[in-house]
Design an enzyme around this catalytic site. Sequence first.
Site, PDB file in Angstrom:
ATOM      1  N   SER A  79       0.827  -1.212   0.000  1.00 44.32           N
ATOM      2  CA  SER A  79       0.000   0.000   0.000  1.00 44.32           C
ATOM      3  C   SER A  79       0.852   1.250   0.000  1.00 44.32           C
ATOM      4  O   SER A  79       0.384   2.320  -0.373  1.00 44.32           O
ATOM      5  CB  SER A  79      -0.859   0.056   1.264  1.00 44.32           C
ATOM      6  OG  SER A  79      -1.809  -0.945   1.254  1.00 44.32           O
ATOM      7  N   HIS A  94      -2.388  -3.455  -6.645  1.00 40.25           N
ATOM      8  CA  HIS A  94      -2.921  -3.040  -5.343  1.00 40.25           C
ATOM      9  C   HIS A  94      -4.411  -3.346  -5.249  1.00 40.25           C
ATOM     10  O   HIS A  94      -5.237  -2.663  -5.865  1.00 40.25           O
ATOM     11  CB  HIS A  94      -2.645  -1.539  -5.138  1.00 40.25           C
ATOM     12  CG  HIS A  94      -2.980  -1.039  -3.776  1.00 40.25           C
ATOM     13  ND1 HIS A  94      -3.710   0.104  -3.552  1.00 40.25           N
ATOM     14  CD2 HIS A  94      -2.700  -1.542  -2.546  1.00 40.25           C
ATOM     15  CE1 HIS A  94      -3.843   0.283  -2.245  1.00 40.25           C
ATOM     16  NE2 HIS A  94      -3.244  -0.697  -1.627  1.00 40.25           N
ATOM     17  N   GLU A 138      -5.524  -1.285  -8.465  1.00 39.44           N
ATOM     18  CA  GLU A 138      -4.613  -0.303  -9.061  1.00 39.44           C
ATOM     19  C   GLU A 138      -3.391  -1.054  -9.615  1.00 39.44           C
ATOM     20  O   GLU A 138      -2.774  -1.838  -8.901  1.00 39.44           O
ATOM     21  CB  GLU A 138      -4.175   0.734  -8.020  1.00 39.44           C
ATOM     22  CG  GLU A 138      -5.322   1.641  -7.580  1.00 39.44           C
ATOM     23  CD  GLU A 138      -4.927   2.618  -6.478  1.00 39.44           C
ATOM     24  OE1 GLU A 138      -5.202   3.812  -6.607  1.00 39.44           O
ATOM     25  OE2 GLU A 138      -4.353   2.168  -5.463  1.00 39.44           O
ATOM     26  N   ASN A 151      -5.550   6.362  -2.315  1.00 40.29           N
ATOM     27  CA  ASN A 151      -5.124   6.906  -1.020  1.00 40.29           C
ATOM     28  C   ASN A 151      -4.570   8.318  -1.140  1.00 40.29           C
ATOM     29  O   ASN A 151      -4.634   9.097  -0.192  1.00 40.29           O
ATOM     30  CB  ASN A 151      -4.103   5.986  -0.355  1.00 40.29           C
ATOM     31  CG  ASN A 151      -4.780   4.787   0.298  1.00 40.29           C
ATOM     32  OD1 ASN A 151      -5.947   4.860   0.668  1.00 40.29           O
ATOM     33  ND2 ASN A 151      -4.072   3.690   0.408  1.00 40.29           N
TER      34      ASN A 151
HETATM   35  N1  LIG Z   1      -5.024  -4.450   4.956  1.00 40.27           N
HETATM   36  C1  LIG Z   1      -5.388  -3.736   3.895  1.00 40.27           C
HETATM   37  O1  LIG Z   1      -6.497  -3.144   3.843  1.00 40.27           O
HETATM   38  C2  LIG Z   1      -4.477  -3.653   2.708  1.00 40.27           C
HETATM   39  C3  LIG Z   1      -4.978  -3.142   1.488  1.00 40.27           C
HETATM   40  C4  LIG Z   1      -4.155  -3.125   0.370  1.00 40.27           C
HETATM   41  C5  LIG Z   1      -2.842  -3.573   0.474  1.00 40.27           C
HETATM   42  N2  LIG Z   1      -2.360  -4.049   1.671  1.00 40.27           N
HETATM   43  C6  LIG Z   1      -0.981  -4.557   1.696  1.00 40.27           C
HETATM   44  O2  LIG Z   1      -1.017  -5.976   1.643  1.00 40.27           O
HETATM   45  C7  LIG Z   1       0.107  -6.522   2.341  1.00 40.27           C
HETATM   46  C8  LIG Z   1      -0.381  -7.520   3.386  1.00 40.27           C
HETATM   47  O3  LIG Z   1      -1.258  -6.835   4.267  1.00 40.27           O
HETATM   48  P1  LIG Z   1      -2.325  -7.645   5.161  1.00 40.27           P
HETATM   49  O4  LIG Z   1      -3.270  -6.620   5.684  1.00 40.27           O
HETATM   50  O5  LIG Z   1      -2.843  -8.831   4.422  1.00 40.27           O
HETATM   51  O6  LIG Z   1      -1.373  -8.147   6.346  1.00 40.27           O
HETATM   52  P2  LIG Z   1      -1.544  -9.438   7.281  1.00 40.27           P
HETATM   53  O7  LIG Z   1      -0.705  -9.173   8.478  1.00 40.27           O
HETATM   54  O8  LIG Z   1      -2.991  -9.782   7.464  1.00 40.27           O
HETATM   55  O9  LIG Z   1      -0.891 -10.617   6.425  1.00 40.27           O
HETATM   56  C9  LIG Z   1       0.482 -10.701   6.125  1.00 40.27           C
HETATM   57  C10 LIG Z   1       0.836 -12.182   6.143  1.00 40.27           C
HETATM   58  O10 LIG Z   1       2.115 -12.362   5.558  1.00 40.27           O
HETATM   59  C11 LIG Z   1       2.708 -13.439   6.225  1.00 40.27           C
HETATM   60  N3  LIG Z   1       4.132 -13.405   5.936  1.00 40.27           N
HETATM   61  C12 LIG Z   1       5.095 -12.646   6.502  1.00 40.27           C
HETATM   62  N4  LIG Z   1       6.286 -12.894   5.910  1.00 40.27           N
HETATM   63  C13 LIG Z   1       6.055 -13.832   4.949  1.00 40.27           C
HETATM   64  C14 LIG Z   1       6.854 -14.492   3.985  1.00 40.27           C
HETATM   65  N5  LIG Z   1       8.160 -14.247   3.904  1.00 40.27           N
HETATM   66  N6  LIG Z   1       6.258 -15.367   3.124  1.00 40.27           N
HETATM   67  C15 LIG Z   1       4.932 -15.615   3.203  1.00 40.27           C
HETATM   68  N7  LIG Z   1       4.119 -15.030   4.109  1.00 40.27           N
HETATM   69  C16 LIG Z   1       4.683 -14.143   4.960  1.00 40.27           C
HETATM   70  C17 LIG Z   1       2.341 -13.259   7.679  1.00 40.27           C
HETATM   71  O11 LIG Z   1       2.456 -14.484   8.391  1.00 40.27           O
HETATM   72  C18 LIG Z   1       0.905 -12.780   7.557  1.00 40.27           C
HETATM   73  O12 LIG Z   1      -0.029 -13.843   7.638  1.00 40.27           O
HETATM   74  C19 LIG Z   1       0.887  -5.327   2.894  1.00 40.27           C
HETATM   75  O13 LIG Z   1       1.906  -5.005   1.987  1.00 40.27           O
HETATM   76  C20 LIG Z   1      -0.169  -4.210   2.922  1.00 40.27           C
HETATM   77  O14 LIG Z   1       0.401  -2.924   2.775  1.00 40.27           O
HETATM   78  C21 LIG Z   1      -3.146  -4.107   2.782  1.00 40.27           C
END
Ligand SMILES: NC(=O)c1ccc[n+]([C@@H]2O[C@H](COP(=O)([O-])OP(=O)(O)OC[C@H]3O[C@@H](n4cnc5c(N)ncnc54)[C@H](O)[C@@H]3O)[C@@H](O)[C@H]2O)c1
Length: 284
Positions: A119, A140, A152, A190
């Site tokens: 993000s 994204h 995106e 954003n």
């Molecule tokens: N939460 C949102 O609304 C949102 C929206 C768009 C983008 N994002 C982006 O998506 C990404 C993930 O966010 P999220 O909210 O799903 O986080 P989250 O914490 O729910 O999930 C991340 C997962 O990645 C796993 N992980 C960590 N290192 C790893 C590796 N080396 N290999 C495989 N898995 C691994 C963790 O165990 C965890 O389960 C981030 O980059 C975030 O910026 C989040």
Amino acid sequence: MAIKTVGVLGCGLMGSGIAQVCAGAGYRTIVREVDEAVLKKGIARIEKFLSDGVARGKVTADAKTSTLGNLTGTTTIEDLKDCDLVIEAIVESVEAKTDTFAALDAIVGDSTIYCSNTSSLCITELAAKTKRPDRFAGLHFFNPVPLMKLVEVIRALTTSDETYQAVFAFAQSLGKEPITAPDKPGFIVNRLLVPYLLDAIRSYEHGLGTVEDIDKGMKLGTGYPMGPFTLLDFVGLDTTYYIANIMFDEYREPAYAPPPLLKRMVLAGRLGRKSGQGFYKYDK
Ligand SMILES: NC(=O)c1ccc[n+]([C@@H]2O[C@H](COP(=O)([O-])OP(=O)(O)OC[C@H]3O[C@@H](n4cnc5c(N)ncnc54)[C@H](O)[C@@H]3O)[C@@H](O)[C@H]2O)c1
């Protein structure tokens, strides 16, 4: 570039949704987590989403079966070796993402495309740290991934035309509506949404109205599905604070500077729905 097999890194909130929509669109999908317990939780989230969908008549039983049939979970990164496209959705850390892509570089074929769902991080920086900066793009998604239509597509400075077109077409093949966004903090959504949310907090600090009245005004006066404080509580005040700081660091414009109240609410642990209190109180 025919994409048949998709790898998803991370089966958390976003990764599980991404894996679900890829498998649902007919791609053989392999989702990788760091350990069995987290993987199990992520797969269970997908199964629950599909089962609830079937119960509510939104998903057919056949679609549930075929989606789960296309999906494999693993904790072994080598299992991603035959992937044509790998979408990364792990923790928001340059180091963690860079290390994971480096490990992948040693495993997958030359033509494999990498996408990051970050993000806030710079796509060009992530791309430059791999062996394939031309086959790297931002993809994204929005939460909840199976329901939100928008994606995106972000071109790094180095993304080739061929990669950009393949990723854009891939997003369409998932039933999503892609838009092209620049590799700048906030991308498109954003970049416009965060200053609006920050402005709502600043206006409240300056006595514009109550939280409830500002929310009601923006909801009923503009047709937005929810007011800014309800949305802030949904997104998480810590997440908004984090993104605001990154945007302010890059642009140095007051519109992106986090207001004092936001910082204090984060310090006090009032993070929104997830902590039970933000601008509103919630039953845990
Ligand atoms: N939460 C949102 O609304 C949102 C929206 C768009 C983008 N994002 C982006 O998506 C990404 C993930 O966010 P999220 O909210 O799903 O986080 P989250 O914490 O729910 O999930 C991340 C997962 O990645 C796993 N992980 C960590 N290192 C790893 C590796 N080396 N290999 C495989 N898995 C691994 C963790 O165990 C965890 O389960 C981030 O980059 C975030 O910026 C989040």
